[in-house]
Design an enzyme around this catalytic site. Sequence first.
Site, short mmCIF file in Angstrom:
data_model
loop_
_atom_site.label_atom_id
_atom_site.label_comp_id
_atom_site.label_asym_id
_atom_site.label_seq_id
_atom_site.Cartn_x
_atom_site.Cartn_y
_atom_site.Cartn_z
CD GLU A 91 7.28 -18.37 53.22
OE1 GLU A 91 6.38 -18.99 53.69
OE2 GLU A 91 7.39 -17.31 52.53
CD GLU A 93 0.45 -14.67 49.25
OE1 GLU A 93 0.39 -15.66 48.77
OE2 GLU A 93 1.06 -13.94 50.15
CG ASP A 143 5.60 -15.81 47.44
OD1 ASP A 143 4.89 -16.75 46.85
OD2 ASP A 143 5.16 -15.38 48.52
O1 GCW Z 1 3.22 -16.73 49.12
C1 GCW Z 1 3.74 -16.99 50.45
C2 GCW Z 1 2.58 -16.81 51.25
C3 GCW Z 1 2.47 -17.68 52.44
C4 GCW Z 1 2.65 -19.09 51.90
C5 GCW Z 1 3.75 -19.21 51.08
C6 GCW Z 1 4.18 -20.79 50.50
C7 GCW Z 1 1.69 -21.21 52.54
O2 GCW Z 1 2.59 -15.38 51.83
O3 GCW Z 1 1.24 -17.71 52.98
O4 GCW Z 1 2.51 -20.22 52.81
O5 GCW Z 1 4.22 -18.48 50.11
O6 GCW Z 1 3.98 -20.83 49.00
O7 GCW Z 1 4.69 -21.59 51.13
#
Ligand code: GCW
Length: 719
Positions: free
Chosen positions: A310, A412, A384
């Site tokens: 990311e 989240e 995720d």
């Molecule tokens: O779950 C996703 C999130 C990001 C997060 C990323 C990760 C810290 O949307 O906000 O970043 O994973 O785990 O690195």
Amino acid sequence: MKYLYSIILTGLIIFNSFETRAEDGYRLWLRYDVIPDSKVLKSYNKQIKGLIVEGDSPVIRAAKNELEKGLEGLLGRSIPAMSSVSKKGVVIAGTPSGSQVIGSLKLQDKLSGLGPEGYIIVNTRYRNKKVIVIAANNDAGVMYGIFNFLRLLQTNQPIGSLSISDVPKINIRLLNHWDNLDRSVERGYAGLSLWDWQSLPGQIDERYTDYARANASVGINGTVLTNVNANALILTKDYLEKVAALAGVFRSYGIKVYLTARFSAPVEIGKLKTADPLDPDVIKWWKNKVDEIYSYIPDFGGFVVKANSEGQPGPQEYKRNHADGANTLADAVAPHGGIIMWRAFVYDNNVPDDRAKQAYNEFVPLDGKFRKNVIIQVKNGPIDFQPREPFHPLFGAMPATPLMPELQITQEYLGSSTHLVYLAPLFEECLKSDTYAKGKGSLVARVIDGSLENHSLTAIAGVANTGDVRNWTGHPIAQSNWYAYGRLAWDPYLSSEKIADEWIRMTFSNDPATVNKIAGIMLGSREAAVKYMTHLGLHHIMYEGHHYGPGPWVSRGRQDWTSVYYHKADEKGIGFNRTSSGSNAVSQYFPTVRDLYENRESCPENLLLWFHHIPWDYRMKSGKSLWDELCFMYHEGVKTVQQMQDQWESLRDLIDSDRFESVKSLLVKQERDSKIWRDGCILYFQTFSKRPLPRELEKPEHDLNYYKNHKYTDIPGIR
Ligand code: GCW
């Protein structure tokens, strides 16, 4: 003067008792109010007459303080500290080397094998007097024993024939804070970061101590202070002084501090031209930086690294792999006993493969290539932190490398701190999944506690849900997720039911009716959220950006951040074909699991659309068509939330009004939002299925456009 003094004293007492009576949630599960059941109270008072806690380390002092405070609160009187066992009913705590009394009890046999953090709690006799002994090899074990002893009292357990021997099954038990240096918290829904960087190191907020107490009470022994989307500034002198101040507070509770390392730090703060992990200057820079960190924090735990994920920098920019990156850092911390937690949360839009497969593809070839002090941090599932995912195929697939799970405590994808969702069942589902890596019984829990492959470096991380709001977590019930995570980190084989029972008794009441009602609500809450959000294996269909509401229509931008990439709804059906005729993600699982998922008849229905593209008229086990089942499930999810509201209403006279009202009003929002999820998703998927909503189901209030354009204005952390 005397008169004035007594007025002030009375004022203080009134103020103090007022403060302890208000149920603002600050005290979490460590409430220590007088036990209301007079029978239980009387029996404890008979059995506990005095205390001997010997030893003089900061940890022992903190533990002794906790025991005194806890007993005074729970028993309603202060329990005298004694210098010798002059009567029966003395609670004796310590280690054989730090306490003469414990030493003379010859507990070596019982303590051998309990390591530095295990402990025993037993009733025994000392010079013919009945005593309760809390003993351990090290001070940290004594502290954990004391917290467990207090828990026994808080949950009103009998203490007349104790024979407890307890050892943590995982060695490093961490919270990961996604906290930024400006005090914002990524995916945080409970206010600002607890770390007030501006006022550190000079000012030490009492919250730091209470945070440490709460963690220690459930066995958490490490905290990663900073976001994995890291800022290199945390590694500079000024910040390290602040970190050292926090470490100083946490140390007394057996908690080590860790940081996130930004891979490009050698360039950003070191002024080097490269961050190539094999460049000699870079290697030297990390070594010096780490030496500097240890000069501030001699027991610093190590780093977590998010690299090439990311947009975060990483070794691949220099044509190096994850092992090259991890090993350079590992070599720097190794002389100090530190570890590197290297995250496997990697995926790339430019890789044409299914996102669910990418971590496995990148990491399995590196098995055995990491230094001994590297552990790979793997999210519970391959995408995720979704409301439901299958377990991550990396578990069991890298036998030569220690793996640690990363669980998300902050909600989240599960309604932030607005929805009541007890997460222990989600955590438990992953930990108890059978990978079949070495045949039946190769549970994820056994991969990560080291028992399957004989690893001694074992760890677990939970992304924290804490912030500076008064009750720490926003939703009063979200405190249970912090608690549950800690308990499962200590013992990943515990059940959600047992953990909920403990937490409710400590946090609300020991009254059986109250316990049952709250437990009923909590235990069904995760499945309810799955049903009104993403049941039958649907995933990643949430609103863009904030991830709070539904967004199955999201189709713009980076493919692997859209929803349509994941649900693949079309005229024929819905779901992501990950079988051998599709992306073949099933092949990453061991054969027994692979075959289970490959075949749509044997694939568990709660993961069906994760692995299969299924026709709308497919017959489900219930006899309904897939389309009808999908609609019914969404409706059941909402119905469960409505039942949760009724059940909560029945607690009105059983618990304090502060928390009663707060949860009640949050449940109203949860019901509203569960309907938005339900109706938004059904209307959207109906544009593909072209089938009617089953007649018996309530019609959506609005049309699809309404849901697509809905804006949330009252969700924490969302603007
Ligand atoms: O779950 C996703 C999130 C990001 C997060 C990323 C990760 C810290 O949307 O906000 O970043 O994973 O785990 O690195």
